[in-house]
Scaffold this active site. Structure first.
Site, short mmCIF file in Angstrom:
data_model
loop_
_atom_site.label_atom_id
_atom_site.label_comp_id
_atom_site.label_asym_id
_atom_site.label_seq_id
_atom_site.Cartn_x
_atom_site.Cartn_y
_atom_site.Cartn_z
N ARG A 1 68.33 17.36 94.83
CA ARG A 1 67.80 17.38 96.21
C ARG A 1 66.40 16.78 96.26
O ARG A 1 65.74 16.66 95.23
CB ARG A 1 67.81 18.80 96.73
CG ARG A 1 69.24 19.32 96.82
CD ARG A 1 69.32 20.63 97.50
NE ARG A 1 70.73 21.01 97.63
CZ ARG A 1 71.19 21.86 98.52
NH1 ARG A 1 70.37 22.46 99.35
NH2 ARG A 1 72.47 22.13 98.59
N ASN B 1 72.77 26.58 104.79
CA ASN B 1 71.40 26.72 105.31
C ASN B 1 70.91 25.44 105.97
O ASN B 1 70.27 25.48 107.03
CB ASN B 1 70.43 27.07 104.16
CG ASN B 1 70.75 28.39 103.50
OD1 ASN B 1 71.60 29.13 103.99
ND2 ASN B 1 70.07 28.68 102.40
N GLY B 2 71.20 24.31 105.33
CA GLY B 2 70.73 23.03 105.86
C GLY B 2 71.36 22.73 107.21
O GLY B 2 70.66 22.32 108.15
N ARG B 3 72.66 22.97 107.31
CA ARG B 3 73.35 22.70 108.59
C ARG B 3 72.90 23.65 109.68
O ARG B 3 72.79 23.27 110.85
CB ARG B 3 74.87 22.77 108.38
CG ARG B 3 75.44 21.48 107.81
CD ARG B 3 76.80 21.69 107.20
NE ARG B 3 76.68 22.36 105.91
CZ ARG B 3 77.70 22.90 105.26
NH1 ARG B 3 78.90 22.88 105.79
NH2 ARG B 3 77.51 23.46 104.08
N ARG C 1 85.34 24.81 98.34
CA ARG C 1 85.20 24.46 96.93
C ARG C 1 84.36 25.48 96.18
O ARG C 1 83.70 26.30 96.77
CB ARG C 1 84.65 23.03 96.77
CG ARG C 1 83.34 22.79 97.49
CD ARG C 1 82.80 21.38 97.22
NE ARG C 1 81.62 21.15 98.04
CZ ARG C 1 81.63 20.50 99.21
NH1 ARG C 1 82.74 19.99 99.67
NH2 ARG C 1 80.51 20.36 99.91
N ASP D 1 76.04 29.31 101.39
CA ASP D 1 76.00 27.88 101.74
C ASP D 1 75.87 27.68 103.24
O ASP D 1 76.35 28.51 104.03
CB ASP D 1 77.28 27.21 101.20
CG ASP D 1 77.14 25.69 101.14
OD1 ASP D 1 76.01 25.18 101.20
OD2 ASP D 1 78.19 25.02 101.03
N ARG E 1 65.37 21.45 106.96
CA ARG E 1 66.32 22.21 106.12
C ARG E 1 65.71 23.47 105.55
O ARG E 1 66.38 24.50 105.41
CB ARG E 1 66.82 21.33 104.95
CG ARG E 1 67.64 20.13 105.36
CD ARG E 1 68.04 19.32 104.11
NE ARG E 1 68.64 20.17 103.09
CZ ARG E 1 69.92 20.53 103.09
NH1 ARG E 1 70.73 20.11 104.03
NH2 ARG E 1 70.39 21.30 102.13
N ARG F 1 82.67 32.35 100.19
CA ARG F 1 81.85 31.15 100.42
C ARG F 1 81.73 30.91 101.91
O ARG F 1 82.73 30.88 102.63
CB ARG F 1 82.45 29.92 99.75
CG ARG F 1 81.53 28.69 99.98
CD ARG F 1 81.83 27.50 99.12
NE ARG F 1 80.78 26.49 99.29
CZ ARG F 1 80.46 25.60 98.39
NH1 ARG F 1 81.10 25.56 97.25
NH2 ARG F 1 79.48 24.72 98.63
N ASN G 1 71.49 21.32 92.02
CA ASN G 1 70.58 21.29 93.17
C ASN G 1 69.25 20.58 92.87
O ASN G 1 68.49 20.27 93.79
CB ASN G 1 70.31 22.72 93.70
CG ASN G 1 71.49 23.32 94.43
OD1 ASN G 1 71.71 24.54 94.40
ND2 ASN G 1 72.30 22.50 95.11
C1 IPE Z 1 76.43 25.63 96.02
O1 IPE Z 1 76.12 25.03 97.24
C2 IPE Z 1 75.18 26.11 95.33
C3 IPE Z 1 74.47 27.21 95.99
C4 IPE Z 1 74.89 27.87 97.03
C5 IPE Z 1 73.21 27.55 95.40
P1 IPE Z 1 75.87 23.47 97.37
O2 IPE Z 1 75.56 23.20 98.79
O3 IPE Z 1 74.86 23.02 96.36
O4 IPE Z 1 77.29 22.87 96.95
P2 IPE Z 1 77.95 21.49 97.36
O5 IPE Z 1 76.96 20.40 97.05
O6 IPE Z 1 78.26 21.55 98.80
O7 IPE Z 1 79.20 21.40 96.53
C1 IPE Z 2 72.73 26.67 100.51
O1 IPE Z 2 72.56 25.93 101.67
C2 IPE Z 2 71.44 26.90 99.77
C3 IPE Z 2 71.32 26.18 98.50
C4 IPE Z 2 72.24 25.42 97.96
C5 IPE Z 2 70.07 26.33 97.78
P1 IPE Z 2 72.50 24.36 101.65
O2 IPE Z 2 71.09 23.93 101.48
O3 IPE Z 2 73.46 23.80 100.66
O4 IPE Z 2 72.97 23.99 103.12
P2 IPE Z 2 73.95 22.81 103.55
O5 IPE Z 2 75.19 22.96 102.74
O6 IPE Z 2 73.24 21.55 103.27
O7 IPE Z 2 74.18 23.04 105.01
MG MG Z 3 75.41 23.29 100.73
#
Ligand code: IPE
Ligand code: IPE
Ligand code: MG
Length: 232
Positions: free
Chosen positions: A64, A15-17, A184, A13, A26, A178, A61
């Site tokens: 998104r 990647n987006g940030r 969570r 978790d 992202r 995590r 997901n």
């Molecule tokens: C959990 O991460 C799912 C994966 C890592 C693939 P999310 O980013 O989707 O979870 P939430 O939305 O923060 O709970």
């Molecule tokens: C995890 O990174 C990758 C997937 C859930 C596919 P995120 O895309 O959830 O990154 P954040 O949580 O928005 O930073």
């Molecule tokens: Mg995430």
């Protein structure tokens, strides 16, 4: 090295940030997560880890933006074509856990099946990629199986449920890691995590490397697993 966990499950978790902090889209964060993923696999192999499970795409997901979902489908296909031969050479068995529903592109499904077939005889490590995976969906699917098999109420026990999970032979994770400072579970392996040790780190997934995995293992080794019993 005395108490290396048998099974580590990662929630990749942040990647987006990671991308946002660099003023990037992202999707660049997902791309940067590829190195983290395979460095973690290498680290697992180094310490003799037998089972590694990674959460790549959840049943939630799909919420998104369509562009990001499309990117992730292509990205996961690319990951397989770029890494499956190397993983195969290293003795890694690739598996997938999740629902094969109509939203997953046919071409990706074909690459998933090919990767599984290519590596199915490997036993050094099993890498399970949770894709279109949700733990509640997995339990629902197990219950459907119980109903379809016509079990009577007195025949329904933990074994009846466990044997109908996606991979009944997979041992429960000893350790869940995590990243990104979220505390969570996000619908990950709910049945299997009943007695797992949880380690949370602020590192964003694209920055995660085998050293971070080793740190998590060290923290795990300091934990006292009691399973409801008392300390001996
Ligand atoms: C959990 O991460 C799912 C994966 C890592 C693939 P999310 O980013 O989707 O979870 P939430 O939305 O923060 O709970
Ligand atoms: C995890 O990174 C990758 C997937 C859930 C596919 P995120 O895309 O959830 O990154 P954040 O949580 O928005 O930073
Ligand atoms: Mg995430």
């Amino acid at each position: 090295m005395g108490r290396v966990p048998t099974h580590i499950a990662c929630v990749m978790d942040g990647n987006g940030r990671w991308a946002r902090a660099r003023g990037l889209p992202r999707t660049e964060g997902h791309a940067a997560g590829e190195e983290a993923m395979f460095d973690t696999v290498e680290g697992g192999l180094e310490i003799g880890l037998k089972w590694l499970t990674m959460f790549a795409f959840s049943t939630e997901n799909w919420r998104r933006p369509p562009d990001e979902v499309r990117y992730l489908m292509n990205f996961n296909e690319g990951i397989l074509t770029r890494h499956r031969d190397d993983l195969n050479r290293k003795g890694v068995r690739i598996r997938f856990a999740g629902r094969r529903d109509w939203r997953v592109p046919k071409r990706l499904l074909r690459h998933m099946d090919d990767s599984v077939a290519l590596t199915e005889k490997n036993r050094r490590m099993t890498l399970t990629i949770c894709f279109n995976y949700g733990a509640r969906a997995e339990i629902v699917d197990a219950v459907k199986g119980i109903v379809a098999d016509g079990l009577r109420p007195d025949q329904v026990d933990e074994r009846a449920i466990r044997s109908r999970l996606y991979w009944p032979d997979m041992p429960d994770p000893d350790l869940v890691v995590r990243t990104s400072g979220e505390f969570r579970i996000s619908n990950y392996l709910l049945w299997q995590l009943a007695y797992s040790e949880l380690v949370f780190t602020d590192v964003l997934w694209p920055d995660f490397r085998r050293e971070n995995l080793f740190e998590a293992v060290l923290e795990y080794q300091g934990r006292d697993r009691r399973y409801g019993g008392v300390k001996r």
